[in-house]
Scaffold this motif. Structure first.
Motif, PDB file in Angstrom:
ATOM      1  N   PRO A 116      -3.468 -66.980 -11.252  1.00 52.72           N
ATOM      2  CA  PRO A 116      -4.354 -67.353 -10.327  1.00 52.72           C
ATOM      3  C   PRO A 116      -3.694 -68.722  -9.920  1.00 52.72           C
ATOM      4  N   MET A 117      -4.358 -69.025  -8.630  1.00 55.24           N
ATOM      5  CA  MET A 117      -4.064 -70.518  -8.231  1.00 55.24           C
ATOM      6  C   MET A 117      -5.454 -70.911  -7.844  1.00 55.24           C
ATOM      7  N   LYS A 118      -6.417 -70.164  -7.871  1.00 55.89           N
ATOM      8  CA  LYS A 118      -7.738 -70.820  -7.664  1.00 55.89           C
ATOM      9  C   LYS A 118      -8.542 -70.139  -8.712  1.00 55.89           C
ATOM     10  N   ASP A 123     -11.658 -68.392  -8.907  1.00 53.85           N
ATOM     11  CA  ASP A 123     -12.720 -67.793  -8.274  1.00 53.85           C
ATOM     12  C   ASP A 123     -12.508 -66.103  -8.615  1.00 53.85           C
ATOM     13  N   ASN A 133     -11.540 -63.585  -7.072  1.00 55.02           N
ATOM     14  CA  ASN A 133     -10.382 -62.816  -6.579  1.00 55.02           C
ATOM     15  C   ASN A 133      -9.252 -63.174  -7.590  1.00 55.02           C
ATOM     16  N   GLY A 134      -9.356 -64.566  -8.235  1.00 55.27           N
ATOM     17  CA  GLY A 134      -8.254 -64.869  -9.003  1.00 55.27           C
ATOM     18  C   GLY A 134      -8.500 -64.325 -10.496  1.00 55.27           C
ATOM     19  N   LEU A 184      -7.121 -60.891 -10.429  1.00 53.97           N
ATOM     20  CA  LEU A 184      -5.719 -60.749 -10.765  1.00 53.97           C
ATOM     21  C   LEU A 184      -5.559 -61.011 -11.831  1.00 53.97           C
ATOM     22  N   PRO A 191      -1.974 -78.254 -12.904  1.00 54.89           N
ATOM     23  CA  PRO A 191      -2.176 -78.674 -11.551  1.00 54.89           C
ATOM     24  C   PRO A 191      -2.099 -77.808 -10.439  1.00 54.89           C
ATOM     25  N   ARG A 192      -1.449 -76.460 -10.728  1.00 50.59           N
ATOM     26  CA  ARG A 192      -1.224 -75.360  -9.666  1.00 50.59           C
ATOM     27  C   ARG A 192      -2.662 -74.785  -9.365  1.00 50.59           C
ATOM     28  N   MET A 223      -5.324 -75.086  -7.208  1.00 50.28           N
ATOM     29  CA  MET A 223      -5.005 -75.637  -6.035  1.00 50.28           C
ATOM     30  C   MET A 223      -6.241 -76.002  -5.261  1.00 50.28           C
ATOM     31  N   ASN A 224      -7.431 -75.329  -5.376  1.00 48.57           N
ATOM     32  CA  ASN A 224      -8.791 -75.551  -4.666  1.00 48.57           C
ATOM     33  C   ASN A 224      -9.273 -76.843  -5.017  1.00 48.57           C
ATOM     34  N   THR A 225      -9.926 -77.278  -3.729  1.00 54.48           N
ATOM     35  CA  THR A 225     -10.706 -78.766  -4.149  1.00 54.48           C
ATOM     36  C   THR A 225     -11.482 -78.996  -5.335  1.00 54.48           C
ATOM     37  N   LEU A 232      -9.577 -79.577  -8.304  1.00 56.24           N
ATOM     38  CA  LEU A 232      -8.803 -80.849  -8.048  1.00 56.24           C
ATOM     39  C   LEU A 232      -9.779 -81.961  -8.509  1.00 56.24           C
TER      40      LEU A 232
END
Lengths: 523, 60, 398
Positions: C133-135, C137, C139-140, C143, C305-306, C308-310, C313
């Protein structure tokens, strides 16, 4: 293969000066010169009508550094029409003039909503900011929402116009501590944000992780300002990297559902299935046309190729995504011109010596390199990596099943955004499929753009060489740094071809006046 | 009536001459790339303006 | 301070990727699951019958072959791994699990696969490339769970007959947690005015838990913990400032040694291969299957760092701040391996935010993969330490 009936300028290099612009425009014979003149007039009228006649846009010209690059619009068209005649010239104008108008409208809308310029709040409340590196397919069902990309206006187009357009922003990003080896495209976009040189407008923004790691990370710099300071909520649309795998498609689809819900929430608009399927039909028509052009390119008389194919595909496929009928009309006209030219066995240059697949990531500051290849060395760029995109037809009829399928279609298109559909998804899509295309197009050469900061591409360098050796295909590496001509200049790019053609192929150029050009200062 | 027609024709002729002259002038601008030569001369002035006259809130 | 009894032993484990414990575990018939990214949930790689090894390339010299295949523009970690694989240094592996976490690691794994670098003579060797996942949440999470099932658990079962049941996963988590608890407890001795373990020693011990079968380390970790309870600190503190080390992967403790030789005590190891968050125990309940809980915790606490959601961050900064406060760091040293794209951006952002918004002195550097004896780095860190020291003398470093 030679065209003995060709009319017009033979020594195209004689038009170059050591400065910004050419000494004069090209003589293409009476008919084609008159045609080109009429299109030049048309484009100036378009730029005046849409942009320059409005005082707020003049104000924007004096506010945003990147606007200076738009002084070079007619020259960009000259660069891409170099050497073209007949139907090829008309195809180029059909595309470029439409893009000029589309970008002019983009600028006008950006400044209309920009808090610093037009500050039209009502208009801005319907604007959704989208990445440059993002398929706008997710907007296909929002007819009243206005998707606008600040990055297209501030970096993507300016670098096509002016090779030095991004340098200031790259330097700003590096002054703030960003390492110099990252891709200069997101670096420049981040630099625009840091430099406070981006219009501020919109009710929300949708960022995407396409194209790559750099793009994903550059977005974090932009969203920090956008969301935390400008108060514009941002949705990060995560698109799977392994896009050929079945087990990521549900994730991709759910991201699309989430993005649609986010846009609905912030714009107050509802997804419109009728409009979506209208756009879907146009997407399919664009796919059909592109496949037809590629089919023609497999023959001895390719017609829609080089930057005519590349630049138009990038725009139509990614940024338009079926939303505008005028591009469907353009597709129709281009196809008609291509078919007409094919029947007449027209050639786009004096001589065809080699058939090439252009692979890798293009040097954005030298997109007309493809035209140069053709005119200088007779290398026909049959197709390029960025044009080898989705070939699948998407659902276009409004039924309950198709509404569900549509979400997967949008996800699929988003995953298959230009460039990243090859640089991500595993080595098969980048490495193996190249050789399949070489065979299909009966190419004898691969021109491989090696964008040195593109880690996804560089990481397969050795494998490309080994495969080329195994298959006996001429593989010509052309290194560049995408947005930064200081690293490798345009002449540096040309010299890589010049060396190969002279030392390996033992050839002399078709047009020797183009071999060495002093265009360091040129736009 | 004849005078009116003559005046009209005279006017139309002048219009055509202006249009032809204008087109010829525009063609000169087009062919000798004068539009780009002009905008190229404007570029450094704009760059100076951006460097010196535009206040920016530069930060990460 | 008196030398720790087993430090040399732990150090020795890091001299070769195929260390004595890896060899011993393979002799016992266990399958070696090699992996190259912190986003691979470790317990899933340590089920009964297999053990995980996070690949590293100790004492890397030239990387010419890897550079030919991958060019000099890719991060040195990825090239060092490929070089070692081509040399045959990872022939102890029985499979490779490679999340598509970043392009460089992905290309490294793909080159290994195309060059058949690790599977010589092994009938059931497999390479698996996962989406992650990249976020953080729902959905992540869905996955992540699916990807772990399809690209870790199922291949382990089909190729090696590994038990992938919920009970087996929970047993692996219990063993993983035991190691994490020991590492955390050992790490507590970095606190206080006179710590009884150096950052270097701690990094060696922590690194060993990534590079060797965990079960075989537990006894010596327990003994080391007991030893630390009575270890006397030096009479005079050898260090002038305390720094939190944050950033991309560090698998060479010589880098920590280099930092500490300049007078800075590395009190926090928030880097890939460090203990934060890699050695946070995983808390399981009976209300949900173990796999989902593991994935959720990896996703929520992930500092890559991948993500990516705020929210992620911002969380990466607040996490560093929490750790710096907990371990009383005077300053922060942000580092990245050269040519790492994700950390290039995160380092830039992190350095600015921690300096300007959180008020920490920050040094931001990029470094080569093999760092021993790099004079320039040493000089920069020394200068940073002096500036932090001066700030402390004048009444507060923040």
């Amino acid at each position: 293969m030679k065209d003995e009936n060709r009319i017009g300028t033979q020594n195209l290099g004689s038009l170059y000066t050591n400065g910004r612009v050419r000494s004069r425009r090209e003589w293409r014979g009476i008919v084609d010169t008159a045609y080109d003149f009429s299109r030049w007039l048309h484009n100036w009228i378009t730029m005046f009508r849409v942009v320059l006649v409005k005082p707020r846009n003049i104000k924007a010209m004096f506010r945003y550094r990147w606007m200076a690059s738009y002084l070079a619009v007619p020259m960009m068209i000259d660069r891409h029409t170099q050497g073209l005649r007949n139907e090829h010239l008309r195809i180029c104008h059909e595309e470029q003039d439409l893009i000029v108008e589309d970008v002019a409208k983009l600028l006008d809308k950006l400044f209309r909503g920009d808090r610093r310029i037009g500050n039209d709040r009502e208009f801005s409340s319907k604007v959704v900011l989208v990445d440059e590196n993002e398929m706008q397919s997710v907007m296909m069902g929002f007819p009243t929402v206005v998707p606008l990309s600040r990055e297209i206006a501030s970096t993507y187009i300016p670098v096509l116009l002016n090779q030095r357009a991004a340098l200031h922003y790259i330097d700003v990003a590096q002054e703030y501590g960003l390492a110099g080896d990252v891709c200069p495209m997101p670096e420049a976009e981040a630099g625009v944000s840091i430099d406070d040189d981006a219009p501020v407008l919109g009710c929300c923004a949708v960022q995407c992780n396409t194209t790559c790691d750099g793009s994903l990370m550059g977005n974090s710099v932009i969203s920090k300002r956008l969301e935390l300071e400008d108060g514009i909520p941002v949705f990060q649309l995560a698109t799977p990297l392994r896009h050929r795998e079945d087990d990521v498609q549900e994730y991709a689809a759910q991201e699309i559902r989430n993005a649609i819900a986010f846009i609905e929430e912030h714009t107050g608009e509802k997804w419109d299935w009728t409009h979506y399927f209208e756009c879907a039909k146009r997407v399919n028509y664009a796919t059909k046309c592109r496949l037809e052009w590629l089919e023609i390119n497999r023959t001895d008389y390719p017609q829609v190729f080089g930057s005519n194919l590349a630049l138009y595909t990038e725009t139509n496929y990614m940024a338009i995504s079926g939303r505008l009928k005028v591009f469907e009309d353009a597709d129709r006209k281009i196809t008609a011109l291509a078919e007409k030219a094919f029947k007449k066995k027209r050639m786009a240059a004096n001589e065809y010596r080699h058939r090439a697949i252009i692979w890798g990531v293009q040097s954005h500051y030298y997109m007309d390199f493809l035209v140069w290849l053709l005119n200088c060395w007779g290398i026909v760029p049959l197709t390029d990596m960025l044009s080898m995109v989705n070939t699948r037809m998407i659902a276009e009829t409004d039924t309950p099943e198709n509404r569900e399928q549509a979400i997967y279609d949008i996800a699929w298109l988003t995953e298959n955004m230009i460039m990243r559909n090859r640089t991500h998804g595993g080595y098969k899509v980048l490495l193996d499929e190249l050789w399949e295309f070489v065979e299909e197009f009966n190419a004898d050469m691969v021109i491989l753009w090696e964008h040195m900061s593109c880690k996804a591409l560089d990481g397969m360098h050795g494998m490309f060489e080994e495969k080329a050796r195994e298959k006996g295909i001429h593989l010509v590496w052309v290194s560049h740094d995408l947005f930064d001509p200081r690293v490798i200049s345009r002449q540096g790019v040309r010299d890589q071809i010049n060396s190969y053609m002279r030392t390996v192929m033992n050839e002399e150029p078709v047009d020797p006046s183009l071999e060495i050009l002093n265009d360091v200062e040129s736009w | 009536m004849m005078t009116l027609i003559k005046k009209l024709l005279s006017f139309l002729l002048k219009l055509v001459l202006i249009a032809v002259a204008g087109t010829a002038l525009l063609f000169v601008v087009y062919f000798f790339n004068l539009d780009m030569k002009l905008t190229a001369a404007m570029e450094p002035l704009l760059t100076w303006f951006y460097d010196n006259k535009v206040k920016r809130d530069q930060h990460l | 301070m008196k030398d720790l009894k087993y430090l040399a032993w732990f150090e020795n484990l890091l001299q070769e990727a195929n260390n004595e414990l890896v060899a011993a575990a393979r002799e016992q018939g266990k399958k070696c699951v090699s992996y190259i990214c912190e986003n691979s949930p470790e317990p899933l790689l340590n089920l009964d019958g297999c053990f995980s090894v996070r690949l590293r390339a100790p004492r890397t010299g030239s990387m010419e072959m890897a550079t030919y295949y991958m060019t000099s523009f890719l991060c040195e970690y990825s090239r060092a791994l490929l070089e070692r694989a081509i040399e045959g240094g990872y022939n102890f592996s029985d499979c490779l699990i490679a999340p598509d976490g970043c392009s460089m690691i992905n290309r490294c794994a793909e080159n290994m696969e195309l060059l058949h670098a690790m599977e010589k003579g092994k009938e059931h060797f497999f390479y698996e490339h996962m989406e992650i996942p990249m976020k953080a949440d729902d959905n992540g999470l869905n996955l992540y769970v699916l990807q772990c099932k399809n690209h870790i658990l199922t291949p382990l079962k089909e190729n090696f007959g590994i038990d992938i049941s919920d009970a087996a996963i929970r047993r692996a988590v219990a063993e993983h947690n035991r190691v994490c608890e020991l590492i955390r407890a050992i790490g507590e001795f970095r606190k206080g005015d006179r710590p009884t373990i150096t950052g270097y020693e701690y990094s060696v011990i922590t690194m060993a838990t990534y590079a060797a079968p965990k079960a075989m380390l537990i006894e010596k970790l327990e003994e080391t913990l007991e030893e630390l309870r009575t270890r006397e600190p030096d009479a005079k503190n050898a260090f002038r400032v305390r720094v939190a080390l944050v950033g991309s992967e560090i698998d060479d403790p010589d880098f920590i040694k280099l930092v500490e030789d300049t007078g800075a005590f590395v009190c926090v190891d928030r880097y890939c291969y460090g203990s934060f968050p890699g050695r946070d125990p995983i808390h399981l309940t009976d209300e949900e299957d173990a796999l989902t809980q593991i994935c959720r915790q990896y996703m929520v606490r992930g500092q890559c760092p991948r993500y990516m959601n705020t929210a992620k961050l911002l969380e990466r900064r607040s996490y560093v701040d929490e750790l710096a406060k907990e371990y009383a760091a005077d300053g922060i040293l942000y580092e990245q391996v050269k040519f790492c794209d994700p950390w290039a951006y995160d380092r830039m952002l992190g350095s600015h935010i921690m300096r300007n918004e959180y008020g920490y002195p920050v040094l931001s550097i990029d470094r080569p993969y093999a760092v021993s004896g790099i004079g320039q780095l040493r000089t920069r860190i020394q200068a940073f330490i002096e500036s932090v020291e001066i700030k402390k003398i004048h009444g507060g470093s923040r």
